[in-house]
Motif scaffolding. Structure first.
Motif, PDB file in Angstrom:
ATOM      1  N   ARG A  65       0.812  -1.229   0.000  1.00 46.59           N
ATOM      2  CA  ARG A  65       0.000   0.000   0.000  1.00 46.59           C
ATOM      3  C   ARG A  65       0.837   1.266   0.000  1.00 46.59           C
ATOM      4  O   ARG A  65       0.486   2.241  -0.657  1.00 46.59           O
ATOM      5  N   ASN A  66       1.938   1.276   0.753  1.00 47.75           N
ATOM      6  CA  ASN A  66       2.672   2.524   0.983  1.00 47.75           C
ATOM      7  C   ASN A  66       4.071   2.567   0.390  1.00 47.75           C
ATOM      8  O   ASN A  66       4.722   3.603   0.437  1.00 47.75           O
ATOM      9  N   GLY A  67       4.562   1.442  -0.115  1.00 46.44           N
ATOM     10  CA  GLY A  67       5.953   1.385  -0.539  1.00 46.44           C
ATOM     11  C   GLY A  67       6.184   1.566  -2.023  1.00 46.44           C
ATOM     12  O   GLY A  67       5.384   1.166  -2.848  1.00 46.44           O
ATOM     13  N   GLU A  68       7.307   2.191  -2.330  1.00 46.94           N
ATOM     14  CA  GLU A  68       7.769   2.346  -3.707  1.00 46.94           C
ATOM     15  C   GLU A  68       9.129   1.661  -3.784  1.00 46.94           C
ATOM     16  O   GLU A  68      10.043   2.015  -3.040  1.00 46.94           O
ATOM     17  N   LEU A  69       9.254   0.672  -4.665  1.00 44.21           N
ATOM     18  CA  LEU A  69      10.519  -0.046  -4.810  1.00 44.21           C
ATOM     19  C   LEU A  69      11.572   0.904  -5.348  1.00 44.21           C
ATOM     20  O   LEU A  69      11.371   1.568  -6.359  1.00 44.21           O
ATOM     21  N   VAL A  70      12.706   0.957  -4.647  1.00 44.31           N
ATOM     22  CA  VAL A  70      13.792   1.856  -5.028  1.00 44.31           C
ATOM     23  C   VAL A  70      14.920   1.080  -5.686  1.00 44.31           C
ATOM     24  O   VAL A  70      15.544   1.555  -6.619  1.00 44.31           O
ATOM     25  N   GLY A  71      15.190  -0.124  -5.181  1.00 47.30           N
ATOM     26  CA  GLY A  71      16.271  -0.901  -5.750  1.00 47.30           C
ATOM     27  C   GLY A  71      16.445  -2.232  -5.067  1.00 47.30           C
ATOM     28  O   GLY A  71      15.736  -2.571  -4.111  1.00 47.30           O
ATOM     29  N   GLU A  72      17.420  -2.967  -5.561  1.00 47.34           N
ATOM     30  CA  GLU A  72      17.735  -4.295  -5.032  1.00 47.34           C
ATOM     31  C   GLU A  72      19.251  -4.427  -4.998  1.00 47.34           C
ATOM     32  O   GLU A  72      19.941  -3.929  -5.880  1.00 47.34           O
ATOM     33  N   ASP A  73      19.762  -5.104  -3.977  1.00 55.44           N
ATOM     34  CA  ASP A  73      21.210  -5.301  -3.897  1.00 55.44           C
ATOM     35  C   ASP A  73      21.603  -6.668  -4.446  1.00 55.44           C
ATOM     36  O   ASP A  73      20.762  -7.441  -4.889  1.00 55.44           O
ATOM     37  N   ARG A  87      10.819   2.960  -0.215  1.00 59.57           N
ATOM     38  CA  ARG A  87      10.566   4.210   0.490  1.00 59.57           C
ATOM     39  C   ARG A  87       9.084   4.495   0.394  1.00 59.57           C
ATOM     40  O   ARG A  87       8.393   3.992  -0.490  1.00 59.57           O
ATOM     41  N   GLU A  88       8.629   5.340   1.306  1.00 62.84           N
ATOM     42  CA  GLU A  88       7.224   5.713   1.365  1.00 62.84           C
ATOM     43  C   GLU A  88       6.838   6.504   0.112  1.00 62.84           C
ATOM     44  O   GLU A  88       7.580   7.372  -0.319  1.00 62.84           O
ATOM     45  N   LYS A  89       5.664   6.189  -0.457  1.00 63.94           N
ATOM     46  CA  LYS A  89       5.217   6.832  -1.700  1.00 63.94           C
ATOM     47  C   LYS A  89       4.736   8.260  -1.503  1.00 63.94           C
ATOM     48  O   LYS A  89       5.229   9.177  -2.127  1.00 63.94           O
ATOM     49  N   LYS A  90       3.736   8.422  -0.681  1.00 66.50           N
ATOM     50  CA  LYS A  90       2.984   9.679  -0.611  1.00 66.50           C
ATOM     51  C   LYS A  90       3.514  10.593   0.491  1.00 66.50           C
ATOM     52  O   LYS A  90       2.900  10.756   1.527  1.00 66.50           O
ATOM     53  N   VAL A  91       4.668  11.190   0.231  1.00 72.96           N
ATOM     54  CA  VAL A  91       5.278  12.102   1.194  1.00 72.96           C
ATOM     55  C   VAL A  91       5.688  13.365   0.449  1.00 72.96           C
ATOM     56  O   VAL A  91       6.115  13.298  -0.709  1.00 72.96           O
ATOM     57  N   ALA A 129      10.614  10.743   3.715  1.00 77.13           N
ATOM     58  CA  ALA A 129       9.997   9.437   3.495  1.00 77.13           C
ATOM     59  C   ALA A 129      10.658   8.365   4.346  1.00 77.13           C
ATOM     60  O   ALA A 129      11.871   8.348   4.521  1.00 77.13           O
ATOM     61  N   LYS A 130       9.816   7.461   4.868  1.00 77.30           N
ATOM     62  CA  LYS A 130      10.354   6.295   5.585  1.00 77.30           C
ATOM     63  C   LYS A 130      11.073   5.407   4.581  1.00 77.30           C
ATOM     64  O   LYS A 130      10.686   5.337   3.412  1.00 77.30           O
ATOM     65  N   ARG A 131      12.103   4.712   5.031  1.00 75.60           N
ATOM     66  CA  ARG A 131      12.852   3.797   4.180  1.00 75.60           C
ATOM     67  C   ARG A 131      12.978   2.466   4.905  1.00 75.60           C
ATOM     68  O   ARG A 131      13.186   2.428   6.099  1.00 75.60           O
ATOM     69  N   TRP A 132      12.859   1.381   4.156  1.00 73.60           N
ATOM     70  CA  TRP A 132      12.985   0.066   4.772  1.00 73.60           C
ATOM     71  C   TRP A 132      13.476  -0.952   3.758  1.00 73.60           C
ATOM     72  O   TRP A 132      13.524  -0.703   2.566  1.00 73.60           O
ATOM     73  N   VAL A 133      13.842  -2.107   4.290  1.00 71.92           N
ATOM     74  CA  VAL A 133      14.358  -3.199   3.463  1.00 71.92           C
ATOM     75  C   VAL A 133      13.554  -4.459   3.738  1.00 71.92           C
ATOM     76  O   VAL A 133      13.158  -4.713   4.874  1.00 71.92           O
ATOM     77  N   LEU A 134      13.294  -5.227   2.682  1.00 75.65           N
ATOM     78  CA  LEU A 134      12.713  -6.556   2.818  1.00 75.65           C
ATOM     79  C   LEU A 134      13.819  -7.532   2.446  1.00 75.65           C
ATOM     80  O   LEU A 134      14.294  -7.550   1.308  1.00 75.65           O
ATOM     81  N   TYR A 135      14.243  -8.307   3.423  1.00 78.69           N
ATOM     82  CA  TYR A 135      15.372  -9.218   3.244  1.00 78.69           C
ATOM     83  C   TYR A 135      14.979 -10.434   2.429  1.00 78.69           C
ATOM     84  O   TYR A 135      13.864 -10.929   2.547  1.00 78.69           O
ATOM     85  N   LYS A 136      15.908 -10.918   1.634  1.00 73.23           N
ATOM     86  CA  LYS A 136      15.713 -12.196   0.967  1.00 73.23           C
ATOM     87  C   LYS A 136      16.224 -13.257   1.935  1.00 73.23           C
ATOM     88  O   LYS A 136      17.364 -13.199   2.379  1.00 73.23           O
ATOM     89  N   GLY A 137      15.383 -14.192   2.294  1.00 71.47           N
ATOM     90  CA  GLY A 137      15.781 -15.211   3.262  1.00 71.47           C
ATOM     91  C   GLY A 137      15.623 -14.699   4.681  1.00 71.47           C
ATOM     92  O   GLY A 137      14.741 -13.899   4.979  1.00 71.47           O
TER      93      GLY A 137
END
Length: 118
Positions: free
Chosen positions: A11-19, A27-31, A37-45
């Motif tokens: 709902r709120n996230g915009e994909l910025v990149g992948e390592d 990062r948060e979309k609507k700011v 904007a809030k920033r976060w990571v979704l880990y693989k594994g």
């Protein structure tokens, strides 16, 4: 990752990149300001903070607003990023460690024990 994290990201996230490890950064979309904007990571594994490479760590902690590029120049003195290997088969085990054969070289005789003077 939890269902709540997935829904929030959708709902709120915009994909910025992948390592190079497959971790995805958002990062948060609507700011009003990208800086706010809030920033976060979704880990693989497994979620392990030491999996985040230094350039993405800078971005996550708002040290820089520049999104790391996969084509970033590699310095000749830089080693590739490794996550913390403690507790894995690849962890460092010095000679004499129980899991590294439990065998140490004999002492060379250059050690002098300290004794207090009276």
């Amino acid at each position: 990752m939890s269902l709540g994290t997935r829904l929030y990201t959708w709902r709120n996230g915009e994909l910025v990149g992948e390592d190079e490890f497959g971790n995805r950064y958002y990062r948060e979309k609507k700011v009003a300001s990208v800086r706010d904007a809030k920033r976060w990571v979704l880990y693989k594994g497994e979620p392990e903070a030491s999996k985040v490479p230094p350039q993405w760590h800078r971005w996550l902690h708002k040290t820089t607003d520049e999104v790391p590029s996969k084509n970033a120049p590699v310095r000749p003195w830089q080693k590739p990023h490794l996550p913390n290997l403690t507790g894995t088969e690849l962890a460092y085990r010095p000679p004499g460690h129980a899991l590294a054969g439990n065998h140490r070289d004999k002492a060379t005789g250059d050690y002098e024990a300290w004794t207090p003077e009276n």
